[in-house]
Enzyme design. Structure first.
Site, PDB file in Angstrom:
ATOM      1  N   ASP A  13       2.986  -5.512 -11.502  1.00 33.65           N
ATOM      2  CA  ASP A  13       2.324  -5.786 -10.226  1.00 33.65           C
ATOM      3  C   ASP A  13       1.457  -4.569  -9.939  1.00 33.65           C
ATOM      4  OD1 ASP A  13       1.612  -5.944  -7.571  1.00 33.65           O
ATOM      5  OD2 ASP A  13       3.617  -6.408  -6.822  1.00 33.65           O
ATOM      6  N   ASP A  54       2.336 -12.102  -7.472  1.00 29.66           N
ATOM      7  CA  ASP A  54       1.497 -10.904  -7.520  1.00 29.66           C
ATOM      8  C   ASP A  54       1.602 -10.168  -8.849  1.00 29.66           C
ATOM      9  OD1 ASP A  54       4.056  -9.953  -7.258  1.00 29.66           O
ATOM     10  OD2 ASP A  54       3.754  -8.920  -5.365  1.00 29.66           O
ATOM     11  N   ASP A  55       2.194 -10.817  -9.867  1.00 28.99           N
ATOM     12  CA  ASP A  55       2.388 -10.147 -11.151  1.00 28.99           C
ATOM     13  C   ASP A  55       1.359 -10.556 -12.189  1.00 28.99           C
ATOM     14  OD1 ASP A  55       4.946  -8.526 -10.970  1.00 28.99           O
ATOM     15  OD2 ASP A  55       5.470 -10.414 -10.005  1.00 28.99           O
ATOM     16  N   GLN A  96       1.377  -0.432  -7.800  1.00 30.34           N
ATOM     17  CA  GLN A  96       2.771  -0.227  -7.361  1.00 30.34           C
ATOM     18  C   GLN A  96       3.795  -0.135  -8.504  1.00 30.34           C
ATOM     19  OE1 GLN A  96       4.107  -3.517  -4.702  1.00 30.34           O
ATOM     20  NE2 GLN A  96       5.411  -4.133  -6.381  1.00 30.34           N
ATOM     21  N   TYR A 229      14.137   1.925  -3.956  1.00 33.39           N
ATOM     22  CA  TYR A 229      13.551   0.595  -3.980  1.00 33.39           C
ATOM     23  C   TYR A 229      12.032   0.669  -4.069  1.00 33.39           C
ATOM     24  CZ  TYR A 229      12.087  -4.062  -2.884  1.00 33.39           C
ATOM     25  OH  TYR A 229      11.472  -5.289  -2.970  1.00 33.39           O
ATOM     26  N   LYS A 232      10.642  -5.633  -6.558  1.00 34.36           N
ATOM     27  CA  LYS A 232      11.526  -6.299  -7.515  1.00 34.36           C
ATOM     28  C   LYS A 232      10.908  -6.307  -8.906  1.00 34.36           C
ATOM     29  CE  LYS A 232      15.538  -7.318  -6.061  1.00 34.36           C
ATOM     30  NZ  LYS A 232      16.634  -6.511  -6.541  1.00 34.36           N
ATOM     31  N   TYR A 348      19.570   1.085  -3.194  1.00 30.17           N
ATOM     32  CA  TYR A 348      18.280   1.710  -3.469  1.00 30.17           C
ATOM     33  C   TYR A 348      17.252   1.406  -2.375  1.00 30.17           C
ATOM     34  CZ  TYR A 348      20.028   3.080  -7.983  1.00 30.17           C
ATOM     35  OH  TYR A 348      20.757   3.668  -8.979  1.00 30.17           O
TER      36      TYR A 348
HETATM   37  C1  F6R Z   1       9.638  -8.500  -2.646  1.00 24.56           C
HETATM   38  C2  F6R Z   1       8.369  -8.006  -2.126  1.00 24.56           C
HETATM   39  C3  F6R Z   1       8.057  -8.175  -0.686  1.00 24.56           C
HETATM   40  C4  F6R Z   1       8.017  -6.837   0.040  1.00 24.56           C
HETATM   41  C5  F6R Z   1       7.734  -7.008   1.543  1.00 24.56           C
HETATM   42  C6  F6R Z   1       7.587  -5.666   2.244  1.00 24.56           C
HETATM   43  O1  F6R Z   1       9.761  -8.233  -4.009  1.00 24.56           O
HETATM   44  O2  F6R Z   1       7.571  -7.462  -2.847  1.00 24.56           O
HETATM   45  O3  F6R Z   1       8.956  -9.056  -0.070  1.00 24.56           O
HETATM   46  O4  F6R Z   1       9.219  -6.147  -0.147  1.00 24.56           O
HETATM   47  O5  F6R Z   1       6.550  -7.722   1.731  1.00 24.56           O
HETATM   48  O6  F6R Z   1       6.608  -4.954   1.598  1.00 24.56           O
HETATM   49  P1  F6R Z   1       6.080  -3.538   2.103  1.00 24.56           P
HETATM   50  O7  F6R Z   1       7.294  -2.662   2.301  1.00 24.56           O
HETATM   51  O8  F6R Z   1       5.190  -3.098   0.991  1.00 24.56           O
HETATM   52  O9  F6R Z   1       5.343  -3.775   3.375  1.00 24.56           O
HETATM   53 MG    MG Z   2       3.988  -6.806  -4.992  1.00 21.39          MG
HETATM   54 MG    MG Z   3       5.942  -9.564  -7.929  1.00 22.42          MG
END
Ligand code: F6R
Ligand code: MG
Ligand code: MG
Length: 365
Positions: A13, A54-55, A96, A229, A232, A348
């Site tokens: 991603d 998003d990958d 990321q 963290y 994922k 995490y």
């Molecule tokens: C799950 C994922 C999303 C983000 C969420 C918060 O794998 O990527 O659910 O965890 O949108 O994202 P941030 O912290 O980047 O605002």
């Molecule tokens: Mg992402």
């Molecule tokens: Mg993803």
């Protein structure tokens, strides 16, 4: 002996559009350009660029074997180039998954997910590449077990003499960095004890008893690499099919269930894995529910003939409906387990900070 070919699926991603829901077409175009250039230079036999959520997914065939430095470097440079585009467009979370500053020989351990296999191409070589978003590599344990060890899913285990001896599962303990090989059907109770714990034990490869490699999965856990963290792991899986291996339909069948996996919103929730057509792989509701796509190819001297969008079949409509019902049901639990992951699964995330902050306020009861 026929020359071996290598199939490498490497994903990352490197920027979401919009938020974490999908990918911008400029990233796909940039990746295609890079891989096309590598093909012109003779480094790749063939390639296919796609995405799930998003990958960004790089599917490549070549003759350099698994863990080849030049192929991993190509993937890394492609992700770096796409990150630049993502930064220009201010896409979300640009770069990321690139956890290292510079490439250092093998892309594993640097953030991207990798599934690779080297094999002699058969007279006909149907393969399926599964790609998931908003979940982690443990998501493959249940479907792989059903494909290769459960005769209720795969009648070929009973009917086809070539499969009748069963399969061998290579299982990795991602916390202890060790692996074990367990044999089916003799050791299925031992096997299930481990692979039922999807967070820690992950099936990395499956072999037929005669040594033929049948499946390979990514087992990279970003949080274990980064120590916190960072999103994922959104895993990939390669499965060879037919002619003494599970048929295409037997390989797809476990996904008609919609089993519960970890991931979804903030990587911190349990949710059902929804099998979808390529165009539906845009998890937006509560950043999910987790998605899986299945790209089918026939290999032809290393050329990727395909893909066929294998979940683009009304026979998976009920699974999609059911996962939506399960999603509704789980969502009503809000921040309560078992929708939210247990505390040990959140180690995490920000949970340790919260525990630290409140530690002095805990008094003996
Ligand atoms: C799950 C994922 C999303 C983000 C969420 C918060 O794998 O990527 O659910 O965890 O949108 O994202 P941030 O912290 O980047 O605002
Ligand atoms: Mg992402
Ligand atoms: Mg993803």
């Amino acid at each position: 002996m026929a020359a071996k070919i290598t199939l490498s699926v490497i994903k990352a991603d490197v920027g979401g559009y919009v938020g974490h829901s999908s990918i911008h077409s400029d990233l796909l175009d940039t990746a295609k350009e890079k891989l096309s250039h590598a093909q012109e230079k003779g480094m790749l036999i063939d390639y296919h660029v796609t995405r799930c959520g998003d990958d960004l997914e790089l599917i490549m065939t070549h003759k350099h074997g698994v863990d080849a430095e030049n192929i991993h470097n190509l993937a890394w440079n492609t992700f770096v180039a796409c990150t630049e585009i993502a930064k220009d467009l201010k896409l979300y979370g640009a770069g990321q998954d690139l956890l290292a500053d510079a490439f250092s020989g093998n892309i594993k351990g640097m953030g991207p997910g990798v599934a690779e296999m080297e094999f002699e191409e058969r007279k006909s070589e149907p393969i399926i590449i599964f790609m998931a978003d908003k979940t982690s590599p443990g998501a493959w344990n249940l479907p792989l077990y059903k494909m290769f060890a459960d005769p209720f899913n795969t009648p070929g285990l009973v009917i086809d003499p070539a499969m009748h001896d069963g399969f061998v599962f290579e299982v990795v303990d991602v916390y202890e960095h060790k692996k074990i090989t367990l044999s089916s059907p003799e050791e299925i109770y031992d096997l299930l004890m481990f692979i039922g714990a999807m967070r820690r034990f992950m099936i990395k490869a499956v072999y037929r008893k005669d040594g033929m490699l049948a499946a390979a999965a990514s087992t990279q856990k970003l949080s274990l690499i980064a120590g916190k963290y960072v999103g994922k792991d959104d895993p990939v899986l390669i499965v060879r099919c037919q002619a003494g291996l599970p048929a295409v339909g037997e390989v797809l069948e476990p996904f008609a269930f919609g089993h519960i996996v970890e991931g979804w919103m903030r990587g911190s929730h349990h949710g059902p894995l929804m099998p979808v057509a390529f165009y539906e792989a845009n998890p937006s509701r509560f950043d999910g529910p987790p998605r899986v796509i299945a790209a089918g190819f026939q290999l032809c001297n290393g050329k990727l003939i395909g893909p066929r969008d294998l979940f683009d079949d009304p026979a998976f409509d009920e699974a999609r409906k059911r996962t939506n019902v399960i999603a509704d049901y789980l969502r009503q639990h809000g921040p309560f387990e078992p929708h939210r992951l247990g505390l040990e699964d959140l180690e995490y995330t920000t949970m340790p900070q919260l525990m630290k902050k409140l530690d002095s306020r805990f008094i003996p009861e």
